[in-house]
Design a protein around this motif. Sequence first.
Motif, mmCIF file in Angstrom:
data_model
loop_
_atom_site.group_PDB
_atom_site.id
_atom_site.type_symbol
_atom_site.label_atom_id
_atom_site.label_comp_id
_atom_site.label_asym_id
_atom_site.label_seq_id
_atom_site.Cartn_x
_atom_site.Cartn_y
_atom_site.Cartn_z
ATOM 1 N N MET A 1 2.182 11.696 -11.093
ATOM 2 C CA MET A 1 2.702 10.429 -11.587
ATOM 3 C C MET A 1 1.636 9.341 -11.513
ATOM 4 O O MET A 1 0.846 9.297 -10.575
ATOM 5 C CB MET A 1 3.935 9.998 -10.779
ATOM 6 C CG MET A 1 5.037 11.027 -10.750
ATOM 7 S SD MET A 1 6.529 10.414 -9.927
ATOM 8 C CE MET A 1 7.201 9.401 -11.225
ATOM 9 N N HIS A 2 1.627 8.470 -12.524
ATOM 10 C CA HIS A 2 0.815 7.267 -12.472
ATOM 11 C C HIS A 2 1.553 6.210 -11.656
ATOM 12 O O HIS A 2 2.777 6.190 -11.594
ATOM 13 C CB HIS A 2 0.567 6.722 -13.874
ATOM 14 C CG HIS A 2 -0.345 7.583 -14.695
ATOM 15 N ND1 HIS A 2 -1.595 7.963 -14.272
ATOM 16 C CD2 HIS A 2 -0.174 8.134 -15.923
ATOM 17 C CE1 HIS A 2 -2.165 8.710 -15.195
ATOM 18 N NE2 HIS A 2 -1.332 8.835 -16.204
ATOM 19 N N LEU B 1 -0.388 9.665 -5.781
ATOM 20 C CA LEU B 1 0.787 10.073 -6.553
ATOM 21 C C LEU B 1 0.419 10.991 -7.709
ATOM 22 O O LEU B 1 1.178 11.902 -8.052
ATOM 23 C CB LEU B 1 1.534 8.847 -7.064
ATOM 24 C CG LEU B 1 2.318 8.061 -6.011
ATOM 25 C CD1 LEU B 1 2.960 6.824 -6.611
ATOM 26 C CD2 LEU B 1 3.388 8.944 -5.371
ATOM 27 N N LEU B 2 -0.735 10.765 -8.304
ATOM 28 C CA LEU B 2 -1.160 11.641 -9.383
ATOM 29 C C LEU B 2 -1.423 13.051 -8.862
ATOM 30 O O LEU B 2 -1.068 14.044 -9.496
ATOM 31 C CB LEU B 2 -2.417 11.077 -10.044
ATOM 32 C CG LEU B 2 -2.879 11.775 -11.329
ATOM 33 C CD1 LEU B 2 -1.815 11.676 -12.410
ATOM 34 C CD2 LEU B 2 -4.188 11.177 -11.815
ATOM 35 N N THR C 1 6.413 -4.809 -6.445
ATOM 36 C CA THR C 1 7.084 -3.637 -7.016
ATOM 37 C C THR C 1 6.058 -2.566 -7.340
ATOM 38 O O THR C 1 4.952 -2.858 -7.794
ATOM 39 C CB THR C 1 7.850 -4.020 -8.303
ATOM 40 O OG1 THR C 1 8.832 -4.998 -7.981
ATOM 41 C CG2 THR C 1 8.537 -2.803 -8.905
ATOM 42 N N LEU C 2 6.446 -1.335 -7.097
ATOM 43 C CA LEU C 2 5.635 -0.185 -7.471
ATOM 44 C C LEU C 2 6.304 0.492 -8.662
ATOM 45 O O LEU C 2 7.435 0.966 -8.556
ATOM 46 C CB LEU C 2 5.522 0.796 -6.306
ATOM 47 C CG LEU C 2 4.744 2.090 -6.579
ATOM 48 C CD1 LEU C 2 3.268 1.788 -6.796
ATOM 49 C CD2 LEU C 2 4.918 3.075 -5.424
ATOM 50 N N ALA C 3 5.620 0.494 -9.802
ATOM 51 C CA ALA C 3 6.124 1.180 -10.995
ATOM 52 C C ALA C 3 5.440 2.537 -11.101
ATOM 53 O O ALA C 3 4.229 2.638 -10.928
ATOM 54 C CB ALA C 3 5.848 0.352 -12.247
ATOM 55 N N VAL C 4 6.217 3.562 -11.366
ATOM 56 C CA VAL C 4 5.666 4.907 -11.480
ATOM 57 C C VAL C 4 6.076 5.506 -12.816
ATOM 58 O O VAL C 4 7.149 5.217 -13.345
ATOM 59 C CB VAL C 4 6.138 5.817 -10.321
ATOM 60 C CG1 VAL C 4 5.537 5.368 -9.012
ATOM 61 C CG2 VAL C 4 7.652 5.831 -10.232
ATOM 62 N N ALA D 1 7.600 3.995 -17.787
ATOM 63 C CA ALA D 1 7.800 4.045 -16.342
ATOM 64 C C ALA D 1 9.231 4.486 -16.064
ATOM 65 O O ALA D 1 10.170 4.024 -16.703
ATOM 66 C CB ALA D 1 7.529 2.679 -15.721
ATOM 67 N N ILE D 2 9.416 5.407 -15.127
ATOM 68 C CA ILE D 2 10.747 5.930 -14.867
ATOM 69 C C ILE D 2 11.343 5.383 -13.581
ATOM 70 O O ILE D 2 12.498 5.655 -13.288
ATOM 71 C CB ILE D 2 10.718 7.462 -14.794
ATOM 72 C CG1 ILE D 2 9.830 7.922 -13.641
ATOM 73 C CG2 ILE D 2 10.284 8.059 -16.110
ATOM 74 C CD1 ILE D 2 9.879 9.405 -13.401
#
Length: 247
Positions: free
Chosen positions: A156-157, A150-151, A223-226, A208-209
């Motif tokens: 994105m983290h 993702l980075l 859950t995946l937080a980005v 996180a968005i």
Amino acid sequence: RPSRIRDSRIRRYGWPVAACIGTATVAFGLREHLDPANIVMLFMLTVLVVALREGRGPAVVASFLCVALFDFFFVPPRFSFAVDDAQYLVTLGVMLAVALITAHLTADLRRHADLAADRERETQSLYELARGLAGAASIEQVAMITEEFLLRAVGMHAILLLPGDDGVLTPLDRAAGKPAYLELRLAQLAYERGESVGFNALADTDQAIAYLPLEAPMRIRGTLAVAPAIERRIAARAASSLLPAVA
């Protein structure tokens, strides 16, 4: 950031204006050798090139500017926007209409080509991610592969949160150094509801968005937080289509 945006707009609209003026200069030098119809074709070519390179907005500006330059330099009386012969009004009207239609169609073609290229790159990147995940031997490796992907793909983290025996989500140890990105309440809500929470692909924040549930065939796994990387803004279309696929 505002200065970069302003510079980008100047570059985007500046060179089409310069191209129109350059075309008028060349055509004026050839006015004794070219009919007005051929001079119109030179301006149409300029609009086409601008539309292919920069899209609809600059192409529309180029359309109006080319018509104005043709009227000013090549329509009697020259060096005036007045028109002696009414037939030139038809010429100018048709020229403007054709230029605008050309700009619109060319910009749409360019946009569709860009979207197709984006989808191809996205599909290829997801294939590479799936291949990497297939070789992962631990949850920690899954988290590392996902964050690196993702980075690289959208800047994105990523933080992986998994439930304990009590059903409460906790981030993996490797994500513990990033508490500022997390709002555990929202992550838990995404996990319990099975739907994304708080998604805003254009957010300019260090929080996180998006919190995306990791849906398996039988149950939600976590859950995946980005969150955006520093000084990176995410394209809404890329993020909204790619993130659910990754999750």
